[in-house]
Design an enzyme around this catalytic site. Structure first.
Site, PDB file in Angstrom:
ATOM      1  CG  ASP A 135     -56.851 -66.827  41.266  1.00 19.66           C
ATOM      2  OD1 ASP A 135     -56.252 -67.565  42.051  1.00 19.66           O
ATOM      3  OD2 ASP A 135     -56.360 -65.771  40.820  1.00 19.66           O
ATOM      4  CG  HIS A 153     -56.390 -72.478  41.904  1.00 12.68           C
ATOM      5  ND1 HIS A 153     -57.123 -71.915  42.928  1.00 12.68           N
ATOM      6  CD2 HIS A 153     -56.043 -71.442  41.089  1.00 12.68           C
ATOM      7  CE1 HIS A 153     -57.210 -70.609  42.756  1.00 12.68           C
ATOM      8  NE2 HIS A 153     -56.579 -70.294  41.643  1.00 12.68           N
ATOM      9  CG  ASP A 167     -57.115 -74.330  45.140  1.00 14.54           C
ATOM     10  OD1 ASP A 167     -55.941 -73.964  45.000  1.00 14.54           O
ATOM     11  OD2 ASP A 167     -58.086 -73.697  44.693  1.00 14.54           O
TER      12      ASP A 167
END
Length: 281
Positions: free
Chosen positions: A104, A258, A230
């Protein structure tokens, strides 16, 4: 020789080959960098799998994340946010290298570290991560799909520690939408862990544009792991980043949301081990 003895010998030989392959790597030291709002705690399954396989693993709490005691609203720069990672890399011995893994927003942090410490990073692995080009910020990257990601927009709660007439200081995520946004394929126990462990994301570092050079950042081997289910950084956005800044290889974790360290921990582990073994062509 009995069947049992043959089996024992075969098992020993397989273990020996595995040990030799681990010891023969450029590095067997992984450093795991969490995403926005997460902390070192999110890697607990990955840490266990890697350590059981003979690897050395460190997971970093970035400033104001996990158990790092700092007010997220007071973080004014990416330098400040990444400081725990930079300090860790600074202390590595001469000639010691690591495999940096970023998830991320941790991707931007890994890129920042690559620019500062290219000689200490053997490989960089981006997992559903912000893999930016020079002059680009994480906000720039997210804005590419802001109009099409209603769930992300609905989940964001902007915090204004300096007053509502000032820019936001952090972004929190609506706990009621966490599962759909980040953990749509993850076990309920991990969702519960995240719901009580996640902290706000500092806003200033998300705005900061990276300055990346071919000499430093460009000298580190990069790999990307895509997460097709995701809802936070959709596959289309991941592919856009890969096309704009192509890594050495791209992998896809089938069925992953995710947070593959929760939803696909064993498959993620296998990919990380595989990447650790990829030699220069």
């Amino acid at each position: 020789m009995t069947t049992a003895e043959m089996s024992t010998n075969c098992t020993f030989e397989l273990l020996l080959r595995w040990d030799l392959s681990i010891d023969d790597l450029e590095t067997k030291h992984f450093v795991l960098v969490h995403g926005g709002g997460f902390g070192a705690w999110c890697w607990y399954k990955t840490i266990a799998h890697l350590e059981e396989g003979g690897f050395r693993v460190d997971a970093i709490d970035l400033t104001g994340s996990g158990i790092h005691s700092f007010d997220t609203n007071s973080i004014m720069s990416l330098f400040e946010y990444v400081k725990p990672l930079a300090s860790f890399l600074e202390k590595l011995g001469d000639g010691e290298k690591v495999i940096l893994v970023g998830h991320d927003f941790g991707g931007a942090c890994v890129s920042y570290a690559m620019e500062l410490f290219p000689a200490k990073i053997a490989k960089a692995v981006f997992i559903a991560a912000a893999m930016l080009t020079t002059g680009q910020s994480t906000l720039d990257m997210f804005s590419q799909q802001a109009d099409s990601n209603d769930l992300m927009r609905s989940a964001q709660i902007f915090l204004y520690a300096n007053g509502n007439d000032q820019p936001p200081t952090a972004i929190d995520l609506d706990k009621a939408l966490l599962k759909d946004l980040l953990f749509n394929q993850s076990p309920s126990k991990d969702v519960a862990l995240a719901s009580v462990s996640m902290r706000p994301i500092p806003f200033a570092p998300v705005l900061e544009k990276l300055s990346l050079s071919d000499k430093n950042y460009g000298s580190v081997r990069r790999f990307y792991i895509e997460t097709p289910e995701d809802h936070a950084i959709p596959l289309s956005l991941q592919e856009s980043m890969v096309n704009a800044n192509p890594p050495e290889r791209v992998f896809r974790l089938k069925g992953s949301d995710h947070s593959p360290f929760f939803s696909k921990p064993q498959a993620l582990h296998k990919l990380l081990v595989e990447i650790s073994k990829i030699r220069l062509a």
